[in-house]
Design a protein around this motif. Structure first.
Motif, short mmCIF file in Angstrom:
data_model
loop_
_atom_site.label_atom_id
_atom_site.label_comp_id
_atom_site.label_asym_id
_atom_site.label_seq_id
_atom_site.Cartn_x
_atom_site.Cartn_y
_atom_site.Cartn_z
N ASP A 72 0.81 -1.22 0.00
CA ASP A 72 0.00 0.00 0.00
C ASP A 72 0.84 1.27 0.00
O ASP A 72 0.46 2.28 -0.57
CB ASP A 72 -0.98 -0.01 1.18
N ASN A 130 -4.73 3.08 -6.38
CA ASN A 130 -5.17 1.72 -6.05
C ASN A 130 -6.00 1.10 -7.16
O ASN A 130 -5.74 -0.03 -7.60
CB ASN A 130 -5.98 1.75 -4.75
N GLN A 131 -6.99 1.81 -7.62
CA GLN A 131 -7.84 1.28 -8.68
C GLN A 131 -7.08 1.17 -10.00
O GLN A 131 -7.35 0.27 -10.80
CB GLN A 131 -9.09 2.16 -8.85
N ILE A 173 -3.23 -5.72 -3.14
CA ILE A 173 -2.44 -4.67 -2.49
C ILE A 173 -2.32 -5.02 -1.02
O ILE A 173 -3.31 -5.00 -0.28
CB ILE A 173 -3.10 -3.28 -2.66
#
Length: 339
Positions: free
Chosen positions: A187, A195-196, A211
């Protein structure tokens, strides 16, 4: 379409408390190299060679084919194959040029139901990819340091061109045959909006993606000292404090020089011997390992010089491996084992 699922899924896992003590380990970890071409800021490699040598006795060794052959021959003495042989460790496995040959020898020997590699994949060329697939590799597990060249520079001190890395992984996915490709990152390598994007990039060129949350795996690594919340594991699952470490009850790990330990932690807790002077089956059945199991079941990890530094039970342990509630019953089984 790729699954969003951790590296170490629970596919086919048994409830460990009902299975121990095991006649043979479920997992054998092989460390092909203590060298790494990265210095990730959340890893012990970031502390430099002098510290690695002094604190962890890591001196840049490579596992030889002779050491591997000894491991293979000794493994045949167990009553069943391992569920998994994993080429991993605290260096980069692909630093060892013999890695494809090692995979092939393990597969041909039939000592494991599944063989995988955990790698940063920066040294994965088309030729190496072809060799690994031809060798019969079952899973390639890739740890990325973000989704940009800048993230690589910031995280591991090596400005790997991300587009080149992505092309290498896409090629492996295309030629993988029966082999699976799993990809993860931590992360801390991503900004919130990335993230996406990570999941979008790898949705159609991997079999599994995830993740992880960074945890204080290595004592003395300043970057992760702030990550002290161990009420949830690296997969984001919250849990009660786990007092018993399950790893030594189902695994053995062989370091590049042939040293054997009952877990994959960098601290080499409770060394059991060396494959050049001893035998894996004898080590698994040794009084030394038995006493180490009892120490765990007595919840004395915090008094052990190595285990007290390690967060593995609260970091990577699966729910199905938890032994805390069954400590008394397992201890009774151990007491009844023939000496």
């Amino acid at each position: 379409m790729s699954e969003i699922k951790p590296f170490s899924g629970v596919d086919g896992r048994v409830k460990l408390a009902e299975a121990v003590p095991l006649e043979a380990p479920f997992t054998l970890n092989l460390f092909p190299s203590n060298l790494c071409n990265f210095r990730c800021n959340y890893c012990a490699q970031s502390r430099g060679g002098a510290v690695l040598a002094q604190e962890y006795q890591m001196n840049g060794e490579m596992m030889t084919l002779d050491t591997l052959d000894r491991v293979i021959e000794q493994s045949k003495g167990f009553t069943r194959p391992y569920k998994l042989v994993s080429f991993m460790g605290h260096g980069e496995p692909l630093c060892n040029p013999d890695l494809p040959e090692m995979v092939q020898r393990v597969k041909q020997a039939g000592i494991a139901e599944r063989v995988d590699i955990i790698t940063n994949a920066s040294l994965l060329t088309a030729r190496t990819a072809q060799a690994l697939v031809s060798a019969g590799l079952d899973v390639l597990r890739v740890s990325l340091q973000g989704i940009s060249t800048e993230s690589y520079r910031r995280t591991c001190g090596n400005a790997i061109p991300f587009e080149k890395m992505l092309a290498q992984l896409q090629y492996f996915y295309q030629i993988r045959g029966q082999c699976k490709l799993f990809v993860k990152t931590m992360d801390v390598t991503l900004s919130g909006e990335e993230n996406q994007e990570f999941y979008r990039i790898f949705a159609n060129c991997t079999d599994r993606m995830y993740i992880d949350k960074v945890k204080p795996v290595y004592s003395g690594v300043e970057y992760t000292e702030q990550e002290r919340d161990l009420s949830e594991d690296r997969y984001g699952k919250r849990h009660e404090d786990r007092r018993v470490c399950a790893q030594p009850f189902y695994m053995l790990s062989v370091w590049p020089d042939g040293d054997v330990a009952p877990c994959d932690a960098i601290y080499r807790a409770n060394p059991l011997g060396n494959v050049h002077t001893g035998d894996l089956v004898d080590m698994w059945r040794s009084s030394s390992l038995l006493e180490f199991w009892k120490m765990q079941l007595n919840c004395e990890r915090d008094t052990h010089p190595a285990c007290s530094k390690c967060c593995a039970p609260n970091d990577v342990q699966h729910e199905s491996d938890s032994l805390d509630e069954d400590r008394a019953a397992i201890m009774q089984k151990l007491e009844e084992m023939p000496q």
